[in-house]
Design a protein around this motif. Sequence first.
Motif, PDB file in Angstrom:
ATOM      1  N   GLY A 154       0.941  -1.291   0.000  1.00 20.03           N
ATOM      2  CA  GLY A 154       0.027  -0.046   0.076  1.00 20.03           C
ATOM      3  C   GLY A 154       0.597   1.314   0.005  1.00 20.03           C
ATOM      4  N   PRO A 155       0.206   2.456  -0.465  1.00 23.40           N
ATOM      5  CA  PRO A 155       0.966   3.612  -0.534  1.00 23.40           C
ATOM      6  C   PRO A 155       1.113   4.424   0.635  1.00 23.40           C
ATOM      7  CG  PRO A 155      -1.069   3.936  -1.366  1.00 23.40           C
ATOM      8  CD  PRO A 155      -1.047   2.542  -1.193  1.00 23.40           C
ATOM      9  N   ALA A 156       1.509   3.945   1.908  1.00 20.87           N
ATOM     10  CA  ALA A 156       1.574   4.410   3.142  1.00 20.87           C
ATOM     11  C   ALA A 156       2.986   5.117   3.423  1.00 20.87           C
ATOM     12  CB  ALA A 156       1.131   3.390   4.324  1.00 20.87           C
ATOM     13  N   GLY A 157       3.890   4.826   2.692  1.00 17.56           N
ATOM     14  CA  GLY A 157       5.181   5.285   2.739  1.00 17.56           C
ATOM     15  C   GLY A 157       5.695   4.817   4.079  1.00 17.56           C
ATOM     16  N   ASP A 158       6.298   5.713   4.947  1.00 10.05           N
ATOM     17  CA  ASP A 158       6.922   5.405   6.144  1.00 10.05           C
ATOM     18  C   ASP A 158       5.864   5.870   7.573  1.00 10.05           C
ATOM     19  OD1 ASP A 158       7.716   7.993   5.929  1.00 10.05           O
ATOM     20  OD2 ASP A 158       9.588   7.538   6.490  1.00 10.05           O
ATOM     21  N   GLY A 159       4.765   6.295   7.143  1.00  6.52           N
ATOM     22  CA  GLY A 159       3.860   7.010   7.829  1.00  6.52           C
ATOM     23  C   GLY A 159       3.512   5.759   9.225  1.00  6.52           C
ATOM     24  N   ALA A 160       3.016   6.252  10.230  1.00  6.04           N
ATOM     25  CA  ALA A 160       2.511   5.262  11.305  1.00  6.04           C
ATOM     26  C   ALA A 160       1.031   5.631  11.733  1.00  6.04           C
ATOM     27  CB  ALA A 160       3.548   5.925  12.497  1.00  6.04           C
ATOM     28  N   MET A 161       0.455   4.763  12.360  1.00  9.88           N
ATOM     29  CA  MET A 161      -1.147   4.778  12.554  1.00  9.88           C
ATOM     30  C   MET A 161      -1.072   4.241  14.114  1.00  9.88           C
ATOM     31  SD  MET A 161      -2.548   1.468  10.871  1.00  9.88           S
ATOM     32  CE  MET A 161      -2.094  -0.444  10.990  1.00  9.88           C
ATOM     33  N   ALA A 162      -1.779   5.252  14.743  1.00 15.33           N
ATOM     34  CA  ALA A 162      -2.278   4.526  16.204  1.00 15.33           C
ATOM     35  C   ALA A 162      -3.615   3.664  15.995  1.00 15.33           C
ATOM     36  CB  ALA A 162      -2.503   5.720  17.121  1.00 15.33           C
ATOM     37  N   ALA A 163      -3.513   2.703  15.521  1.00 15.98           N
ATOM     38  CA  ALA A 163      -4.738   2.192  15.340  1.00 15.98           C
ATOM     39  C   ALA A 163      -5.130   1.316  16.551  1.00 15.98           C
ATOM     40  CB  ALA A 163      -4.393   0.575  14.551  1.00 15.98           C
ATOM     41  N   VAL A 164      -6.632   1.199  16.840  1.00 12.80           N
ATOM     42  CA  VAL A 164      -7.176   0.712  18.062  1.00 12.80           C
ATOM     43  C   VAL A 164      -7.799  -0.838  17.802  1.00 12.80           C
ATOM     44  CG1 VAL A 164      -9.395   1.817  17.433  1.00 12.80           C
ATOM     45  CG2 VAL A 164      -8.766   1.802  19.881  1.00 12.80           C
ATOM     46  N   THR A 191      -7.742   5.476  20.130  1.00 10.74           N
ATOM     47  CA  THR A 191      -6.505   4.849  19.400  1.00 10.74           C
ATOM     48  C   THR A 191      -5.836   4.035  20.424  1.00 10.74           C
ATOM     49  OG1 THR A 191      -4.843   6.328  20.565  1.00 10.74           O
ATOM     50  CG2 THR A 191      -6.046   7.305  18.690  1.00 10.74           C
ATOM     51  N   GLY A 192      -4.893   3.453  19.867  1.00 12.95           N
ATOM     52  CA  GLY A 192      -4.065   2.264  20.432  1.00 12.95           C
ATOM     53  C   GLY A 192      -3.031   2.867  21.367  1.00 12.95           C
ATOM     54  N   PRO A 193      -2.104   2.141  22.037  1.00 12.47           N
ATOM     55  CA  PRO A 193      -1.092   2.822  22.953  1.00 12.47           C
ATOM     56  C   PRO A 193       0.052   3.422  22.165  1.00 12.47           C
ATOM     57  CG  PRO A 193      -0.847   0.441  22.706  1.00 12.47           C
ATOM     58  CD  PRO A 193      -2.114   0.701  22.026  1.00 12.47           C
ATOM     59  N   ALA A 194       0.173   3.338  20.713  1.00  8.61           N
ATOM     60  CA  ALA A 194       1.411   3.748  20.234  1.00  8.61           C
ATOM     61  C   ALA A 194       1.182   3.628  18.665  1.00  8.61           C
ATOM     62  CB  ALA A 194       2.710   2.924  20.325  1.00  8.61           C
ATOM     63  N   ALA A 195       1.681   4.555  17.795  1.00  8.27           N
ATOM     64  CA  ALA A 195       1.703   4.655  16.512  1.00  8.27           C
ATOM     65  C   ALA A 195       2.798   3.682  16.076  1.00  8.27           C
ATOM     66  CB  ALA A 195       1.941   6.211  16.009  1.00  8.27           C
ATOM     67  N   ILE A 196       2.395   2.987  14.975  1.00 10.13           N
ATOM     68  CA  ILE A 196       3.455   1.808  14.385  1.00 10.13           C
ATOM     69  C   ILE A 196       3.113   2.124  12.884  1.00 10.13           C
ATOM     70  CG2 ILE A 196       3.078   0.199  16.263  1.00 10.13           C
ATOM     71  CD1 ILE A 196       1.191  -1.321  14.828  1.00 10.13           C
ATOM     72  N   THR A 197       4.342   1.788  12.065  1.00 10.49           N
ATOM     73  CA  THR A 197       4.218   1.858  10.849  1.00 10.49           C
ATOM     74  C   THR A 197       4.009   0.562  10.266  1.00 10.49           C
ATOM     75  OG1 THR A 197       6.516   0.879  10.682  1.00 10.49           O
ATOM     76  CG2 THR A 197       6.201   3.378  10.985  1.00 10.49           C
ATOM     77  N   LEU A 198       3.683   0.484   8.798  1.00 14.52           N
ATOM     78  CA  LEU A 198       3.214  -0.940   8.317  1.00 14.52           C
ATOM     79  C   LEU A 198       4.366  -2.018   8.633  1.00 14.52           C
ATOM     80  CD1 LEU A 198       0.681  -0.150   5.700  1.00 14.52           C
ATOM     81  CD2 LEU A 198       0.431  -0.848   8.116  1.00 14.52           C
TER      82      LEU A 198
END
Length: 276
Positions: A154-164, A191-198
């Motif tokens: 996917g085109p997420a680059g090195d972005g992070a998400m704080a998924a829950v 959100t979850g406890p931390a933002a993580i990259t794919l």
Amino acid sequence: MTIAITGATGNIGGAVARALAADGVPFRMIVRDASRAPELPGAEVAVATFADAEASRAALEGVDVLLMVSAAEAEDRLDQHRTFVAAAAAAGVRHVVYTSFLGAAEDATFTLGRDHWATEQAIRSTDTAHTFLRDSFYLDFVEDLVGEDGVIRGPAGDGAMAAVARADVARVATTVLRDPGAHLDRTYELTGPAAITLAEAAAVVSEVRGRTVTYHPETLDEAYASRAQWNPEPWQADAWVSTYTAIAEGALAHVSGDVERITGRAPMSLREVLAG
């Protein structure tokens, strides 16, 4: 106080329904198919779809607080939501608790976040109080992003998400319904406890599942091309791809403490979700 819940046959609504039933709290489940409604003590069943204004109004008569779990993804989802919100207002519902999206905005990069924003505006336009649960992407879906070849593309680059975790969203919703007056006209970011990259997510899946999972950042053209095999409608393809571009721009990197503040319990990590 009469509580109504939509989505009781699904993950979040079902978890909330089970929690309230376990606490001995009576409530009404609004479902599309009564035969699929879970059998829970203290629960009554009403049948309606979001798009059916007359049935929805009848199902919501006498309801004080409504948990409105957003409808399944569809091209007309916003129209469904607006119809249901209007029916709730007409039925005299006093408080709507709505599962929205963390990046909800009129111009959200994640295209479905625009529908959530418009739904929030529809609720605000009525005389009902509101509580908006702005959920990040779900940690439960991370493993579903892995292709048969073990690659997340996917085109997420090195972005992070704080998924829950969906379980944490359900716990927040349950807490709000137990004491809705404490959450009037509030908006929470779940959100979850931390933002993580794919790439980091892939590493966790690899470790927990004992198989190699990697992340491949696609270009936009590659992303649309690789999803063409499922022949999605344009709105669906845009939603799929913008899931990743929203991560790339950093729109989902914010970590909120709302889950713990509301429930008294720290949110689950990806590792904990995978461990079940």
